[in-house]
Write a protein that holds these residues in place. Structure first.
Motif, short mmCIF file in Angstrom:
data_model
loop_
_atom_site.label_atom_id
_atom_site.label_comp_id
_atom_site.label_asym_id
_atom_site.label_seq_id
_atom_site.Cartn_x
_atom_site.Cartn_y
_atom_site.Cartn_z
N THR A 40 -5.36 2.24 9.10
CA THR A 40 -6.35 1.17 8.95
C THR A 40 -7.72 1.67 9.35
O THR A 40 -7.86 2.55 10.20
CB THR A 40 -5.97 -0.05 9.82
N GLN A 41 -8.74 1.08 8.73
CA GLN A 41 -10.11 1.47 9.01
C GLN A 41 -11.02 0.26 8.80
O GLN A 41 -10.86 -0.49 7.83
CB GLN A 41 -10.54 2.60 8.06
N GLU A 63 -2.22 2.67 -3.29
CA GLU A 63 -3.58 2.18 -3.46
C GLU A 63 -4.09 1.49 -2.20
O GLU A 63 -3.31 0.86 -1.47
CB GLU A 63 -3.65 1.20 -4.64
N HIS A 64 -5.37 1.59 -1.95
CA HIS A 64 -5.98 0.94 -0.78
C HIS A 64 -5.94 -0.58 -0.94
O HIS A 64 -5.94 -1.10 -2.06
CB HIS A 64 -7.44 1.37 -0.62
N HIS A 65 -5.96 -1.28 0.19
CA HIS A 65 -6.14 -2.73 0.18
C HIS A 65 -7.27 -3.07 1.13
O HIS A 65 -7.26 -2.67 2.30
CB HIS A 65 -4.86 -3.46 0.64
N THR A 66 -8.26 -3.82 0.64
CA THR A 66 -9.39 -4.23 1.45
C THR A 66 -9.33 -5.73 1.69
O THR A 66 -9.30 -6.52 0.73
CB THR A 66 -10.73 -3.88 0.76
N VAL A 93 0.92 3.98 6.68
CA VAL A 93 -0.44 3.53 6.38
C VAL A 93 -1.36 3.80 7.56
O VAL A 93 -0.91 4.01 8.69
CB VAL A 93 -0.47 2.01 6.06
N VAL A 103 0.83 -1.20 0.00
CA VAL A 103 0.00 0.00 0.00
C VAL A 103 0.87 1.26 0.00
O VAL A 103 0.60 2.22 -0.73
CB VAL A 103 -0.95 0.00 1.21
N LYS A 139 -4.97 1.92 4.10
CA LYS A 139 -4.85 3.04 3.19
C LYS A 139 -3.49 3.73 3.37
O LYS A 139 -2.91 3.66 4.47
CB LYS A 139 -5.95 4.08 3.46
N VAL A 192 -9.73 -2.08 5.96
CA VAL A 192 -9.10 -1.41 4.83
C VAL A 192 -7.78 -0.79 5.28
O VAL A 192 -7.71 -0.13 6.32
CB VAL A 192 -10.02 -0.32 4.24
#
Length: 212
Positions: free
Chosen positions: A193-194, A166-169, A191, A161, A207, A205
């Motif tokens: 996290t959410q 780019e985001h990673h889900t 990064v 990331v 980000k 996610v």
């Protein structure tokens, strides 16, 4: 060796459900989904601090209650299994170990998740002021290995990331797994996290961190 058909037998033997429970009462906790064919009870856990049959009279120490519960569960699967309970502040951790622990792990750890819920229920019912305690159960080191794997995955995802922007889900995961990733990356400056979504579809996610 006693081989109960489902976890209701454990509840009755360990005093987590009462013979005179009001089955119309709402459940205070619901157990996570178990492996296909396994029945996970959702009892009325009653009043915290009330000592039920199966527990030593006056048992109020959370370590003692958790150890008693896990020993009862382990004994019904295999008398040769061993139980160890440790406490660090408001964290209680129980470990069941031995040669024949596979059935207590379940597919993808589903039985361990159910034991977590039931173990917390036992502590909450028999120990006053236990609402701030975190209770975790591991079997044969499965959860420790699983968490180590999640930490490694989280670190690799964070690198990707940060470099790609780019985001990673992640796929939906349980709260304990999400927390491992959150805690692994909370001090990573690259990064954030959410958690998004609701219920069983809740995802984590990763980000890129906002530019300073």
């Amino acid at each position: 060796m006693h081989d109960p058909k489902d976890l209701d037998d454990y509840l009755a033997g360990l005093g987590i459900s009462d013979a005179d429970d009001d089955t119309s009462s709402p459940n205070l906790l619901s157990a996570p989904a178990a492996a296909p064919g396994a029945l996970v009870p959702q009892p009325d856990f009653g009043v915290p601090g009330k000592v039920q049959p199966g527990f030593p009279s006056g048992a109020q120490d959370p370590q003692t209650v958790l150890e008693h519960f896990l020993r009862g569960v382990a004994r019904r699967f295999d008398p040769g299994l061993t139980v160890r309970v440790t406490r660090d502040g408001d964290h209680l951790e129980g470990e069941i170990s031995g040669e024949n622990v596979g059935r207590l792990i379940g597919r993808e750890g589903h039985v361990i998740e159910a034991l977590d819920t039931l173990a917390y229920a036992a502590v909450a019912k028999h120990v006053q002021g236990s609402e701030h305690l975190r209770v975790r159960v591991d079997v044969g080191g499965y959860r420790s290995r699983h968490f180590q794997m999640l930490q490694q995955i989280a670190s690799r995802v964070a690198e990707t990331v940060a470099s790609s922007g780019e985001h990673h889900t992640f796929q939906p995961m349980n709260p304990a797994d999400r927390r491992v990733i959150h805690m692994t990356l909370k001090d990573n400056p690259h990064v954030v996290t959410q958690s998004v979504g609701e219920g069983s579809g809740r995802r984590l996610v990763v980000k890129p961190a906002p530019a300073p």
